[in-house]
Design an enzyme around this catalytic site. Structure first.
Site, PDB file in Angstrom:
ATOM      1  N   THR A  50       3.124  -2.271   0.882  1.00 33.33           N
ATOM      2  CA  THR A  50       2.826  -1.626  -0.393  1.00 33.33           C
ATOM      3  C   THR A  50       2.146  -0.273  -0.200  1.00 33.33           C
ATOM      4  O   THR A  50       2.404   0.660  -0.954  1.00 33.33           O
ATOM      5  CB  THR A  50       1.918  -2.551  -1.222  1.00 33.33           C
ATOM      6  OG1 THR A  50       2.610  -3.768  -1.400  1.00 33.33           O
ATOM      7  CG2 THR A  50       1.606  -1.968  -2.567  1.00 33.33           C
ATOM      8  N   ASP A  51       1.275  -0.178   0.809  1.00 37.15           N
ATOM      9  CA  ASP A  51       0.535   1.076   0.992  1.00 37.15           C
ATOM     10  C   ASP A  51       1.434   2.240   1.406  1.00 37.15           C
ATOM     11  O   ASP A  51       1.395   3.292   0.769  1.00 37.15           O
ATOM     12  CB  ASP A  51      -0.591   0.882   2.011  1.00 37.15           C
ATOM     13  CG  ASP A  51      -1.485  -0.286   1.647  1.00 37.15           C
ATOM     14  OD1 ASP A  51      -2.566  -0.073   1.114  1.00 37.15           O
ATOM     15  OD2 ASP A  51      -1.066  -1.424   1.912  1.00 37.15           O
ATOM     16  N   PRO A  52       2.232   2.104   2.472  1.00 38.02           N
ATOM     17  CA  PRO A  52       3.114   3.233   2.774  1.00 38.02           C
ATOM     18  C   PRO A  52       4.119   3.509   1.663  1.00 38.02           C
ATOM     19  O   PRO A  52       4.489   4.668   1.420  1.00 38.02           O
ATOM     20  CB  PRO A  52       3.816   2.817   4.080  1.00 38.02           C
ATOM     21  CG  PRO A  52       3.532   1.379   4.276  1.00 38.02           C
ATOM     22  CD  PRO A  52       2.291   1.051   3.505  1.00 38.02           C
TER      23      PRO A  52
END
Lengths: 404, 406
Positions: free
Chosen positions: B175-177
Site C-alpha cells: 500500500t505504501d509504495p
C-alpha cells in the site's frame, strides 16, 4: 448529447489508445478521469480481450457487459479499425497527426507487426508522446517474452512473500487477488505520461515512454532489493511480513502493535491478562520469538468479539488495527461512505453501477468519467466523419472491406 | 530551447513527508527535476533513518539503507515546526514553494496549524497534496495504522489466498509504495493544471482508497451481482495450466500461465510430448480448465526436476508465458533489469557506491532523471535557510540555539 463538463486537468488533450486488456487501458482511463479525450481503437468484430473477461453484469456474458472492461474503459470514445491492413493503419496515422498521446498496450511483437513504433509515429507528429506499456519493456533481452498478471507478480518478487507469514511452505507462493501488477503498470503508465508532458514542454519535442509491466511492481520490492545490495543473504519466504490477522467472532481483524507503547495500550484493552506480564511476552524481541504462542493467546481474546468491535476498541486506545474487510464490508464502511468514494458509473445498458472512484480527491480539475465505456465501434462513424472528413461512401467501402 | 532541461526544473516542493509513501513520491519528483526540500524534525527525523536496514559503520540514528533507497534527489533541512518559530520558518519556506506534500498521521500537521488554509494565506497559489491512511475527512480519519493493515481494511486480503480457503494476507509492503506513485501523479496533475489556470489547490489521497482502486472488478461484482468473492489462488477465470509449481532446490518455484492453444502446444513441446498430454481431458482450453487440478499435479511432477530460472527461459523461448518466483536476490542479479539500467549506482561517503532503483519507466530522448544520494539530516540547512530564504547568520544562530533547526 454534449453536456457542460467541468474543466479537467487534461481537458483538450487528445489520446489515441491502442491497448488491450488491463494495464494500457487503465492508464487511458486515468487520463480520461482528468478530462483527456481518449479514443480507444479496437479490432473490428472481437474488440478488446477484456470484453470476454468476467465478472459480467447480472452474470449475462456479452461483449458490452464485462464489468472489468467497463470499468477500465469508462469515459472513452470507441472506434473499430483493422490495424493489420494498410488502410486501417493509414487512418490511424491521420488521427495521430493532431493527437497529443499515443497509448499502446500489448506485446512488442504485435507492435512491430503493426508498425506503430515511436520512430515511425514521431515522423508523422514530432510533438506526439508515445506511451508504450508492454510486458517487459521495449528494450532488454526479455523484450519478446510473454507476460501477464501471473508472470509479473511472480517475477517481481511480490508473490515470494505472499501469503504473509507462510504457514505451510509446501504450498506455492501466491499472486495477490485481482490484477495488482497490471493495475500498477497502468497507474505508472499515467504517471509516466505526465512526466513526458512536462518533458515535452521543457524540450519542445515528443517522447517515447517505455513502461514495462514488470518494473513498477518490482520497484515495490525496494526493501528486499536494497537489503540484498547492502548485505546479501538468501531471503526466506514469508519473512518480510508476519500475518497481522487474528480471529474474531465473525472474521479476522488485523492488528499490529509495533511500538512498545502500542503493545502496552493493547494489553490494557485486553483487560491486563496475567500472561501478558510473563517474561516470554515482555519486549518486542521476546514477543517476536514467541509469536505462535502469543497469537493463540491474543486469538482467545479477539474471538470473543465481532471484528468491528475489536477494531473500534483498539483504535480507541490508538492501537493500529483494522477489520479484515470483505468487499461488502468496504462498500458499507461509514468511513468510505462519508467520503462518497464509491460513485455511480454508467454502463452501456444505461444502468448505473456503484464503482470505486478516483484514487485522490482534487478540489478542482478531476471531473471523473462521465460516459460509459464504448460499445464495440460505437463512435466509429461519427469520429471518422468529424475528424477525418470521410464521406458516407468512403465509410461504406471501409465497412464492406472490414476495415471498420 | 535546450534539450537537457529537466521536465520539472523550476518547481520547488516543501516535503514534510516521512517513512515511505511520501518519500517515494518526492524522490520520483526529484528525479524528474523538481527541487525537493525535505523537512525533518531536528530531534524527530524520518523514522526510516534508523530502520529497518542498517548500514555497517553508519550512525544508525542518521542514515540507513532503507532511507537511502527512498530519498534520492532531495535536499535535506531540519525544522521543528511544533515550535512557534519553527512554524514561522515552515510557512516562510512554503511561501517560496510551489507544492507542499505531507503524509503524517492525522493530527500532526493540524496540531501544528500547518494545513492547506495556513499555507494558502502565505502563498495563495500553493498546491498541497496530503497522503493519509483513510483520508483527511470522515469519522475514522484519525485512526492509526501501518500500511500493511490497509490490505485488511481495503478488502485486498479477502481476495488473496488459496482457492477455497480463508483469506490470507499480502506479504511485504504494498500500500505504501502504491500510495507513493499515486501522490507523485497527483502532484504532477495539480502542477499541470496550475500552469494553465494559475490556481493552486488541495489534494486528499487516502491509502485505503488507492488500494481499493486496484481491484475494481471485485467491487462491481458485489454492487451489480451481489457476489462477495474470495481468494482465487494463482488461477485466472479461464486457462490452465495456470499456477505456481515447485522446482528443484529449496524455495524455488515457477509460475506458468497458459492462456491459449498455441501456448499449450508450445508447453507440450518443452515437456517432450509425454503420453499424458494427449489425454482427452486436456484437449482444449475449456477441457483443461475443467480438469485443472489433475493437470496441475502432472505439471508439478515435471517442474520438480527442473531449475526454475533455466526452465523459465526455455519456456519463454518456446512461447510459453512463464516466470520464476523471484526473491529480491534474483531481481538484483537479473540480466534484463541490468540491461535496462533499472539499478542506478550512486556514491556517498558513508555508503560508498550502492544502487538505487531508478524511475520505473524510460523516456527517449529524455532527459531521464537526475539522481543524487539521500541527504544527511540537515545537510542543506545553510543552503535552504541562507540561499533560498535569505536568513542572516545571526538569525540562523538564534534558530539553532532555540533548537528550531539543527
Amino acid at each position: 448529447m454534449t453536456q457542460a463538463e467541468p474543466e479537467g486537468v487534461l481537458t483538450g488533450l487528445q489520446v489515441m489508445e491502442v491497448a488491450d486488456f488491463v494495464a494500457g487501458p487503465y492508464a487511458g482511463r486515468m487520463l480520461a478521469e482528468f478530462g483527456a479525450e481518449v479514443i480507444k481503437i479496437e479490432p473490428p468484430g472481437r474488440g478488446d480481450s477484456a470484453r470476454r473477461v468476467g465478472p459480467f453484469a447480472h452474470d449475462a456474458p456479452g461483449l458490452d457487459t464485462s464489468l472489468l472492461f467497463n470499468y477500465l474503459n469508462a469515459g472513452k470514445l470507441g472506434v473499430t479499425l483493422d490495424l493489420s491492413c494498410a488502410s486501417g493503419r493509414a487512418l490511424l496515422l491521420r488521427l495521430l497527426e493532431t493527437a497529443d498521446v499515443f497509448l499502446y498496450g500489448g506485446s512488442v511483437q504485435e507492435l512491430e507487426r503493426l508498425g506503430l513504433g515511436y520512430g515511425h509515429l514521431s515522423r508523422v507528429n514530432p510533438r506526439l508522446i508515445g506511451c508504450y506499456v508492454t510486458p517487459f519493456g521495449l528494450k532488454g533481452p526479455y523484450r519478446e517474452y510473454q507476460g501477464g498478471e501471473l508472470v509479473a507478480s511472480h517475477l517481481s518478487g511480490l508473490a515470494f512473500d505472499t501469503p504473509g507469514g507462510v504457514n505451510d511452505p509446501e504450498k506455492p507462493p501466491l499472486k495477490p487477488g485481482g490484477r495488482q501488477a497490471l493495475m500498477i503498470a497502468g497507474l505508472y503508465g499515467c504517471l509516466a505520461t505526465f512526466h513526458a508532458l512536462f518533458a515535452r514542454e521543457a524540450a519542445g519535442q515528443g517522447q517515447e515512454v517505455d513502461v514495462s509491466e514488470l518494473e513498477p511492481v518490482t520497484s515495490f520490492q525496494f526493501g528486499g532489493i536494497t537489503r540484498q545490495a547492502f548485505a546479501p543473504q538468501t531471503p526466506v519466504r514469508g519473512e518480510a511480513q508476519a500475518s497481522p490477522l487474528y480471529r474474531a467472532q465473525d472474521g479476522d481483524v488485523a492488528i499490529n502493535p509495533m511500538q512498545e507503547y502500542m503493545w502496552q495500550a493493547m494489553v490494557q484493552v485486553m483487560g491486563n491478562p496475567a500472561w501478558a506480564s510473563q517474561p516470554e511476552f515482555t519486549g518486542r524481541a521476546n514477543r517476536a520469538a514467541n509469536r505462535k504462542a502469543l497469537r493463540d493467546l491474543v486469538d482467545q481474546w479477539t474471538q470473543q468479539y465481532p471484528k468491528e468491535e475489536v477494531y473500534q476498541r483498539l483504535q480507541g486506545a490508538r492501537v493500529p488495527a483494522f477489520p479484515n474487510n470483505t468487499v461488502a464490508d468496504v462498500v458499507a464502511s461509514p468511513q468510505v461512505q462519508s467520503r462518497d468514494f464509491f460513485q455511480p458509473m454508467p454502463l452501456p445498458s444505461g444502468e448505473r453501477a456503484l464503482a470505486p472512484g478516483p484514487r485522490y480527491k482534487f478540489m478542482e480539475g478531476l471531473p471523473g468519467v462521465g460516459r460509459p465505456a464504448p460499445r464495440l465501434g460505437e463512435h466509429t462513424v461519427t469520429l471518422l466523419q468529424a475528424r477525418l472528413g470521410l464521406s458516407q461512401q468512403e465509410l461504406i467501402q471501409l465497412f464492406q472491406q472490414g476495415v471498420v | 530551447m535546450s534539450g537537457t532541461r529537466l521536465p520539472l526544473e523550476g518547481i520547488t516542493i516543501a516535503d514534510f513527508s516521512w517513512v515511505l509513501a511520501g518519500p517515494r513520491a518526492t524522490e520520483y519528483l526529484g528525479a524528474m527535476g523538481a527541487r525537493i526540500i525535505k523537512i525533518e524534525g531536528p530531534y524527530r527525523p524520518d523514522q526510516f533513518r534508523s530502520s529497518p536496514i542498517e548500514i555497517p559503520g553508519a550512525d544508525s540514528e542518521k542514515y540507513s539503507a532503507t532511507f537511502w533507497s527512498l530519498n534520492y534527489s532531495k535536499l535535506g533541512c531540519t525544522i521543528d515546526f511544533t515550535q512557534p518559530k519553527g512554524r514561522e520558518l515552515a510557512l516562510k519556506l512554503a511561501a517560496v514553494c510551489d507544492v507542499v506534500i505531507e503524509n503524517y498521521a492525522y493530527g500532526v500537521m493540524e496540531k501544528a496549524r500547518l494545513t492547506y488554509e495556513d499555507f494558502r494565506q502565505v502563498n495563495p497559489e500553493i498546491i498541497m497534496v496530503a497522503g493519509s491512511a483513510l483520508g483527511k475527512t470522515g469519522p475514522s480519519k484519525a485512526h492509526v495504522t501501518y500500511g500493511a493493515l490497509l490490505h485488511a481494511f481495503s478488502g485486498l486480503n479477502s481476495v488473496t489466498g488459496y482457492e477455497g480457503e480463508p483469506s490470507g494476507t499480502l506479504g511485504g509492503t504494498f500500500t505504501d509504495p502504491l500510495t507513493g506513485a499515486t501522490l507523485a501523479l497527483a502532484v504532477l496533475a495539480a502542477v499541470w493544471r496550475r500552469r494553465r489556470t494559475g490556481r493552486g489547490q488541495f489534494v486528499d489521497a487516502a491509502m485505503s482508497e488507492t488500494t481499493i482502486n486496484q481491484f475494481p472488478e471485485a467491487f462491481l461484482d458485489y454492487t451489480v451481482n451481489g457476489r462477495v468473492g474470495g481468494p482465487q489462488g494463482n488461477s485466472e477465470a479461464s486457462g490452465a495450466p495456470h499456477g505456481c509449481y515447485p522446482c528443484r532446490g529449496e524455495n524455488r518455484w515457477i509460475a506458468i500461465a497458459v492462456r491459449n492453444q498455441p501456448q499449450w502446444e508450445a508447453l507440450c513441446g518443452v515437456l517432450g510430448d509425454p503420453e499424458w498430454t494427449r489425454d482427452p481431458r486436456f484437449t482444449d482450453q475449456y477441457q483443461r480448465w475443467c480438469h485443472r487440478a489433475a493437470l496441475g499435479a502432472l505439471v508439478a511432477g515435471w517442474t520438480q526436476q527442473q531449475d526454475a530460472i533455466d526452465l523459465m527461459h526455455r519456456l519463454q523461448r518456446a512461447g510459453v508465458p512463464a516466470g520464476a518466483t523471484y526473491h529480491s536476490g534474483d531481481v538484483l542479479a537479473d540480466a534484463h533489469h541490468r540491461a535496462r539500467g533499472f539499478l542506478v549506482p550512486l556514491e556517498q561517503e558513508i555508503v560508498g557506491r550502492k544502487p538505487v532503483l531508478r524511475l520505473p519507466w524510460l523516456l527517449d530522448p529524455g532527459p531521464n532523471g537526475n539522481y543524487f544520494p539521500a541527504p544527511l539530516l540537515g545537510q542543506h540547512n545553510d543552503f535552504v535557510f541562507r540561499e533560498i530564504l535569505g536568513l542572516s547568520a545571526p538569525e540562523l544562530e538564534e534558530l539553532r540555539a532555540g533548537k528550531v533547526i539543527l
